[in-house]
Design an enzyme around this catalytic site. Structure first.
Site, PDB file in Angstrom:
ATOM      1  N   ASP A  83      -8.875 -42.262  35.113  1.00 55.27           N
ATOM      2  CA  ASP A  83      -8.644 -42.525  33.697  1.00 55.27           C
ATOM      3  C   ASP A  83      -7.854 -41.347  33.104  1.00 55.27           C
ATOM      4  O   ASP A  83      -6.879 -40.908  33.708  1.00 55.27           O
ATOM      5  CB  ASP A  83      -9.977 -42.765  32.972  1.00 55.27           C
ATOM      6  CG  ASP A  83      -9.802 -43.396  31.597  1.00 55.27           C
ATOM      7  OD1 ASP A  83      -9.733 -44.633  31.504  1.00 55.27           O
ATOM      8  OD2 ASP A  83      -9.731 -42.636  30.610  1.00 55.27           O
ATOM      9  N   TYR A 129      -6.117 -40.614  22.353  1.00 52.52           N
ATOM     10  CA  TYR A 129      -5.121 -41.684  22.523  1.00 52.52           C
ATOM     11  C   TYR A 129      -3.969 -41.509  21.535  1.00 52.52           C
ATOM     12  O   TYR A 129      -2.803 -41.668  21.882  1.00 52.52           O
ATOM     13  CB  TYR A 129      -5.784 -43.056  22.319  1.00 52.52           C
ATOM     14  CG  TYR A 129      -6.628 -43.491  23.482  1.00 52.52           C
ATOM     15  CD1 TYR A 129      -6.148 -44.395  24.421  1.00 52.52           C
ATOM     16  CD2 TYR A 129      -7.920 -42.993  23.650  1.00 52.52           C
ATOM     17  CE1 TYR A 129      -6.924 -44.802  25.490  1.00 52.52           C
ATOM     18  CE2 TYR A 129      -8.709 -43.380  24.721  1.00 52.52           C
ATOM     19  CZ  TYR A 129      -8.204 -44.285  25.639  1.00 52.52           C
ATOM     20  OH  TYR A 129      -8.974 -44.664  26.710  1.00 52.52           O
ATOM     21  N   HIS A 173     -13.025 -49.367  37.784  1.00 49.28           N
ATOM     22  CA  HIS A 173     -12.433 -48.251  37.051  1.00 49.28           C
ATOM     23  C   HIS A 173     -13.302 -46.996  37.074  1.00 49.28           C
ATOM     24  O   HIS A 173     -12.787 -45.887  37.182  1.00 49.28           O
ATOM     25  CB  HIS A 173     -12.173 -48.680  35.609  1.00 49.28           C
ATOM     26  CG  HIS A 173     -11.425 -47.677  34.806  1.00 49.28           C
ATOM     27  ND1 HIS A 173     -10.105 -47.351  35.058  1.00 49.28           N
ATOM     28  CD2 HIS A 173     -11.802 -46.906  33.748  1.00 49.28           C
ATOM     29  CE1 HIS A 173      -9.708 -46.437  34.194  1.00 49.28           C
ATOM     30  NE2 HIS A 173     -10.709 -46.151  33.384  1.00 49.28           N
TER      31      HIS A 173
END
Length: 487
Positions: A257, A407, A463
Site C-alpha cells: 500500500d 492522499y 491487499h
C-alpha cells in the site's frame, strides 16, 4: 626542357604567386577550420557526456523539511534523543468509547445488499456488540507492548517506531536490518504476525532480521505534520534519517500500500543504502508503450508479453478490470485526495463510523468476492480482535484525519511527480498476491524496477498480505534476501 615540363613549372609558379597574394586569406581559412574542429569536439564531448549521464543511475532529489508547529529553529538544532514509548489506556478513554458506541444510531441496510453498498449495517451491529461487550482493549494494549516502542523527533515531529532485535544470532553471522512500512487504513500492527517469523525463524538455514516498523507521520502514534505538503518522498526522507539515527548504514526495505511507495522512494533517494527492496503492491504509475501494447495485444498473444493465466484472468476484459472495477472501489480515494478533513471530522467523532469505514476495506480488499457475503468475509481471514485493535490505534490516537490527508498531499500535486519518472535500480523482489487490488504483471513491474530479482506468484492472499498471510510473506522475503545476499 620539354613543353610538358615547362607547363608544370608554370603551374607551380602560379600556385606560389597565388599563396603569396592570398597569405591573409590562408590564415583566415586556418582559423575557421580550428573553430569548426573545436565546435565539433564540444558537440561530440557533450553528446558523450549526455549519454554517460543518461546511462548512470538516476537519483531522486529532495530537501530537508520542517513539519513541526510554528517556525523552524533558527540554529537548525534538533533533539535527536530516542525515547522509549508504551501504548497506554485509561478508564476515562474506555468510558468515552463505550458511551459513544451506546449512542450510535443504526441504519438498516437494503434487502439483499450484502457488502455491495458498503459495510452491511446488520452485520455492523454484531461487530459493535462484540466491540462493546467482549473486546478487551487492555489485553490488546499488553500485546502491542510485547515489542519495544520508541519515539524520536525528526524534522520537527515525533516519529513512532518499533525496533525488534532477534534474541539470538548464530556465531559468525549478523542480523539483517529491515524496515517495514504499512499503508492505509492499516498500521504497524499489520506486521505483528510477520515480525517473529523474521526475527526468530524456525529454520536454521533462514536469515535472521532486525526489524524496524515506523508509523508514517500522521498515522498511529507518529505525530501528524503541522504544515501542508507532506508526501511519500518526505516520509521516505524521514525514514532514512531514522535508520541512520539507529546506526544502520545499509538495510533492506519492505512495503505494501503506501508503504510500497514510501520504500520505493527510499530506494530512489539513496540506492547505495537500500540493499534490497521487497514490495507486494506496485501499481503502474507511469504507463508506457510496452504496457499499452501488452494491454491491447496481451489477451490474444499472452506469451509475447510473458503473461500468465492469472495475468489474463486479472486483466481482461480490460475495460471491466482496468477501468470499471477501479472506479467502483476508489470512491474513498477521490474523497481523501480532495477534501479529507470533511469526512474525517465525522469519523474522528464516531467510533462506529470509523470502524465501518476502515473494516469495509479489510473485507473488499481481501477479496472482491466478499462483497457478496452478508458478513463481508471479515473473519474468514482475520479475527475481530486483530481488526478492532487496528481500529483502536486509529481511534485512541485520533489520527484518521491526518492519515487521510496523505492522499491529498500525494495526489494533490498531480500524477507526474518526479519520483514517477525515476526508475528503481535497487535489487527488487515482488510478491504477487492473487487478490491484490491492482494486478501488476511482471513486464509492468520491470518497467519501474530495473533490477527485479524475484517475481513470486503467491498461492493466496489479498491487499493486507502481511497480516493475512504472514508465513507466505516471510518466506518470500527470505527467498528474495537470500538471492541478494547470494546465500
Amino acid at each position: 626542357m620539354s613543353a610538358q615540363h615547362k607547363s608544370g613549372a608554370q603551374k607551380r609558379k602560379q600556385k606560389r604567386r597565388y599563396f603569396k597574394k592570398g597569405g591573409d586569406g590562408e590564415a583566415g581559412t586556418s582559423e575557421v577550420n580550428v573553430e569548426q574542429e573545436v565546435l565539433v569536439a564540444l558537440v561530440i564531448g557533450g553528446l558523450i557526456f549526455f549519454l554517460v549521464q543518461k546511462s548512470q543511475t538516476q537519483v531522486l532529489k529532495t530537501e530537508d523539511g520542517w513539519w513541526g508547529g510554528g517556525v523552524a529553529p533558527t540554529d537548525g538544532l534538533e533533539d535527536i534523543s530516542i525515547r522509549p514509548f508504551k501504548v497506554t489506556t485509561s478508564d476515562e478513554e474506555l468510558e468515552d468509547l463505550n458511551r459513544r458506541i451506546d449512542q450510535t444510531r443504526p441504519t438498516p441496510s437494503l434487502e439483499d445488499s450484502q457488502f455491495n453498498y458498503g459495510f452491511n449495517s446488520q452485520y455492523l451491529q454484531q461487530v459493535v456488540s462484540y466491540w462493546r461487550n467482549d473486546f478487551d482493549w487492555r489485553r490488546q494494549v499488553d500485546k502491542l507492548n510485547r515489542y519495544s516502542h520508541f519515539k524520536t523527533i525528526i524534522e520537527g515531529i515525533d516519529i513512532h517506531y518499533l525496533h525488534v532485535k532477534p534474541r539470538t544470532v548464530s556465531e559468525g553471522s549478523t542480523a539483517i536490518p529491515l524496515i517495514m512500512v504499512h499503508g492505509w487504513p492499516g498500521s504497524f500492527y499489520e506486521f505483528y504476525g510477520l515480525i517473529p517469523l523474521l526475527t526468530e525463524p524456525s529454520d536454521p538455514q533462514d536469515l535472521v532480521f532486525e526489524v524496524v516498523c515506523p508509523s508514517i507521520p500522521g498515522y498511529g502514534f507518529s505525530e501528524a505534520p503541522h504544515k501542508k505538503g507532506f508526501d511519500s518522498v518526505c516520509a521516505a526522507r524521514i525514514f532514512h534519517k531514522l535508520m541512520k539515527r539507529l546506526g544502520f548504514h545499509k538495510f533492506y526495505a519492505h512495503g505494501g500500500d503506501w508503504g510500497w511507495l514510501v520504500t520505493t522512494n527510499m530506494a530512489q533517494l539513496e540506492p547505495g543504502i537500500v540493499k534490497g527492496l521487497h514490495v507486494n503492491f506496485a501499481p503502474n504509475s507511469k504507463p508506457g508503450l510496452s504496457m499499452g501494447l501488452s494491454v491491447l495485444l496481451g489477451r490474444r498473444f499472452p506469451k509475447l508479453f510473458g503473461f500468465t493465466d492469472l495475468d489474463v484472468q486479472r486483466l481482461y476484459p480490460c475495460v471491466d478490470k482496468l477501468v470499471v472495477e477501479p472506479i467502483n472501489e476508489t470512491g474513498y480515494m477521490h474523497i481523501q485526495a480532495t477534501k479529507p478533513d470533511t469526512v474525517g471530522r465525522g469519523l474522528n467523532d464516531s467510533p462506529v463510523g470509523l470502524a465501518a469505514y476502515i473494516l469495509e476495506k479489510f473485507s473488499t480488499w481481501t477479496s472482491h468476492d466478499f462483497r457478496n457475503l452478508e458478513d463481508g468475509g471479515l473473519t474468514r481471514k482475520f479475527s475481530l480482535d486483530d481488526l478492532l485493535t487496528n481500529v483502536m490505534i486509529y481511534w485512541t490516537s485520533g489520527c484518521i484525519v491526518s492519515s487521510m490527508r496523505f492522499y491529498k498531499e500525494n495526489f494533490g500535486r498531480g500524477l507526474n511527480q518526479p519520483h514517477s519518472k525515476v526508475p528503481v535500480y535497487v535489487p527488487t523482489g515482488y510478491a504477487c498476491f492473487p487478490n491484490e487490488l491492482v494486478h501488476t504483471p511482471k513486464l509492468w513491474v520491470e518497467n519501474k524496477y530495473r533490477k527485479l530479482m524475484t517475481y513470486s506468484p503467491m498461492a493466496r492472499g489479498g491487499h493486507f498480505a502481511a497480516m493475512e498471510e504472514p508465513q507466505l510473506m516471510a518466506e518470500d522475503i527470505q527467498n528474495f534476501t537470500k538471492r541478494v545476499e547470494k546465500k
